[in-house]
Design an enzyme around this catalytic site. Structure first.
Site, mmCIF file in Angstrom:
data_model
loop_
_atom_site.group_PDB
_atom_site.id
_atom_site.type_symbol
_atom_site.label_atom_id
_atom_site.label_comp_id
_atom_site.label_asym_id
_atom_site.label_seq_id
_atom_site.Cartn_x
_atom_site.Cartn_y
_atom_site.Cartn_z
ATOM 1 N N HIS A 19 0.849 -1.187 0.000
ATOM 2 C CA HIS A 19 0.000 0.000 0.000
ATOM 3 C C HIS A 19 0.887 1.241 0.000
ATOM 4 O O HIS A 19 2.070 1.177 0.354
ATOM 5 C CB HIS A 19 -0.915 -0.001 1.220
ATOM 6 C CG HIS A 19 -2.052 -0.956 1.106
ATOM 7 N ND1 HIS A 19 -2.655 -1.525 2.194
ATOM 8 C CD2 HIS A 19 -2.698 -1.456 0.025
ATOM 9 C CE1 HIS A 19 -3.635 -2.312 1.797
ATOM 10 N NE2 HIS A 19 -3.674 -2.293 0.485
ATOM 11 N N LYS A 23 5.136 1.431 0.854
ATOM 12 C CA LYS A 23 6.043 1.212 -0.275
ATOM 13 C C LYS A 23 7.507 1.422 0.123
ATOM 14 O O LYS A 23 8.387 0.671 -0.299
ATOM 15 C CB LYS A 23 5.666 2.098 -1.459
ATOM 16 C CG LYS A 23 4.373 1.653 -2.140
ATOM 17 C CD LYS A 23 4.100 2.439 -3.384
ATOM 18 C CE LYS A 23 2.726 2.220 -3.973
ATOM 19 N NZ LYS A 23 2.140 0.923 -3.942
ATOM 20 N N THR A 45 2.354 -5.532 -8.216
ATOM 21 C CA THR A 45 1.309 -4.659 -8.742
ATOM 22 C C THR A 45 2.002 -3.428 -9.323
ATOM 23 O O THR A 45 3.150 -3.123 -8.999
ATOM 24 C CB THR A 45 0.298 -4.295 -7.644
ATOM 25 O OG1 THR A 45 0.996 -3.861 -6.484
ATOM 26 C CG2 THR A 45 -0.588 -5.487 -7.299
ATOM 27 N N GLY A 46 1.303 -2.723 -10.205
ATOM 28 C CA GLY A 46 1.870 -1.692 -11.068
ATOM 29 C C GLY A 46 2.813 -0.682 -10.468
ATOM 30 O O GLY A 46 4.004 -0.641 -10.802
ATOM 31 N N THR A 48 4.007 -0.322 -7.410
ATOM 32 C CA THR A 48 5.033 -0.949 -6.576
ATOM 33 C C THR A 48 6.124 -1.566 -7.448
ATOM 34 O O THR A 48 7.317 -1.371 -7.205
ATOM 35 C CB THR A 48 4.405 -2.012 -5.651
ATOM 36 O OG1 THR A 48 3.420 -1.385 -4.829
ATOM 37 C CG2 THR A 48 5.446 -2.678 -4.784
ATOM 38 N N SER A 65 -2.022 -1.710 -11.531
ATOM 39 C CA SER A 65 -2.042 -1.134 -10.190
ATOM 40 C C SER A 65 -3.121 -1.853 -9.387
ATOM 41 O O SER A 65 -4.138 -2.278 -9.948
ATOM 42 C CB SER A 65 -2.344 0.359 -10.301
ATOM 43 O OG SER A 65 -2.489 0.927 -9.030
ATOM 44 N N GLY A 66 -2.898 -1.985 -8.082
ATOM 45 C CA GLY A 66 -3.865 -2.692 -7.231
ATOM 46 C C GLY A 66 -5.298 -2.228 -7.407
ATOM 47 O O GLY A 66 -6.196 -3.040 -7.683
ATOM 48 N N ASP A 71 -4.502 -6.535 -7.810
ATOM 49 C CA ASP A 71 -4.709 -7.507 -6.726
ATOM 50 C C ASP A 71 -5.456 -8.730 -7.260
ATOM 51 O O ASP A 71 -5.137 -9.869 -6.926
ATOM 52 C CB ASP A 71 -5.508 -6.884 -5.574
ATOM 53 C CG ASP A 71 -4.789 -5.717 -4.924
ATOM 54 O OD1 ASP A 71 -3.551 -5.741 -4.859
ATOM 55 O OD2 ASP A 71 -5.484 -4.778 -4.481
ATOM 56 N N ASP A 91 -1.277 -1.665 4.778
ATOM 57 C CA ASP A 91 -1.334 -0.617 5.799
ATOM 58 C C ASP A 91 -2.592 -0.818 6.640
ATOM 59 O O ASP A 91 -3.691 -0.494 6.202
ATOM 60 C CB ASP A 91 -1.350 0.757 5.121
ATOM 61 C CG ASP A 91 -1.296 1.902 6.117
ATOM 62 O OD1 ASP A 91 -1.370 1.650 7.333
ATOM 63 O OD2 ASP A 91 -1.191 3.054 5.669
ATOM 64 N N HIS A 98 -10.025 -0.073 -2.586
ATOM 65 C CA HIS A 98 -10.097 -1.424 -3.151
ATOM 66 C C HIS A 98 -9.938 -2.501 -2.067
ATOM 67 O O HIS A 98 -9.461 -3.592 -2.320
ATOM 68 C CB HIS A 98 -9.067 -1.586 -4.273
ATOM 69 C CG HIS A 98 -7.646 -1.458 -3.838
ATOM 70 N ND1 HIS A 98 -7.085 -0.279 -3.425
ATOM 71 C CD2 HIS A 98 -6.662 -2.381 -3.753
ATOM 72 C CE1 HIS A 98 -5.822 -0.481 -3.098
ATOM 73 N NE2 HIS A 98 -5.549 -1.750 -3.285
ATOM 74 N N ASP A 101 -10.859 -6.068 -2.798
ATOM 75 C CA ASP A 101 -9.873 -6.780 -3.615
ATOM 76 C C ASP A 101 -8.729 -7.295 -2.752
ATOM 77 O O ASP A 101 -8.225 -8.393 -2.959
ATOM 78 C CB ASP A 101 -9.305 -5.867 -4.707
ATOM 79 C CG ASP A 101 -10.372 -5.362 -5.659
ATOM 80 O OD1 ASP A 101 -11.376 -6.066 -5.849
ATOM 81 O OD2 ASP A 101 -10.194 -4.258 -6.197
ATOM 82 N N ARG A 107 -7.567 -13.913 0.973
ATOM 83 C CA ARG A 107 -8.367 -15.133 1.092
ATOM 84 C C ARG A 107 -7.880 -16.203 0.126
ATOM 85 O O ARG A 107 -7.696 -17.370 0.499
ATOM 86 C CB ARG A 107 -9.853 -14.832 0.832
ATOM 87 C CG ARG A 107 -10.768 -16.024 1.096
ATOM 88 C CD ARG A 107 -12.210 -15.732 0.689
ATOM 89 N NE ARG A 107 -12.371 -15.677 -0.740
ATOM 90 C CZ ARG A 107 -12.436 -16.761 -1.532
ATOM 91 N NH1 ARG A 107 -12.324 -17.970 -1.019
ATOM 92 N NH2 ARG A 107 -12.587 -16.632 -2.824
#
Length: 151
Positions: A19, A23, A45-46, A48, A65-66, A71, A91, A98, A101, A107
């Site tokens: 998050h 980062k 993810t994008g 990051t 990106s998340g 995600d 965080d 999101h 997500d 999960r």
């Protein structure tokens, strides 16, 4: 659900996610473990992934990106056995739009029994584990048996 197992190779497929407020922590961890990580295939993810690749020089496959679906892309890759380890510095003190997500990704990681590090301490334990450089057997849901029972 019945389970089966799969073999995870010596070279792991590692997903890196953070998050916004985490980062910097993830970047520091990646820099500290750059040599160990260089032996594995890295996904992120994008945003990051772009930051980590630019700052460390590591080869990282960046997804969306998340908030834009990254995600969910990682979740699909976990189901397809294309991710072996998830390092997700989330965080807990900030809400994100999101969040559903994020919960779905965590999960799916639990369903498919992949190791998940949510902070620097856990990530350190994971990356220094002898299992990170060994072939290992992992129990996973037996999806074929599940389908056979349902159809």
């Amino acid at each position: 659900m019945k389970s089966t197992n799969r073999t995870v190779s010596k070279s792991k497929q590692i997903a890196l996610v953070a998050h916004d407020h985490r980062k910097t922590d993830l970047l520091r961890w990646v820099e500290e473990n750059k040599d160990a990580l260089s032996h594995h295939q890295l996904f992120a993810t994008g945003t990051t992934g772009t930051i980590l690749s630019r700052e460390t020089g590591l080869s990282i496959t960046s997804l969306m990106s998340g908030p834009m679906g990254g995600d969910q892309q990682l979740g699909a890759m976990i189901c397809e056995k294309k991710i072996d380890v998830l390092v997700f510095f989330w965080d807990p003190l900030s809400s994100v739009p999101h969040d559903p997500d994020v919960k779905a990704l965590l999960r799916i990681a639990a369903v498919w029994n992949i190791p998940v590090a949510i902070n620097r301490a856990t990530a350190r334990y994971l990356i220094t584990s002898p299992m990170m450089s060994e072939e290992v057997q992992v129990d996973i849901p037996d999806y074929e048996a599940y389908l056979a029972e349902r159809l």
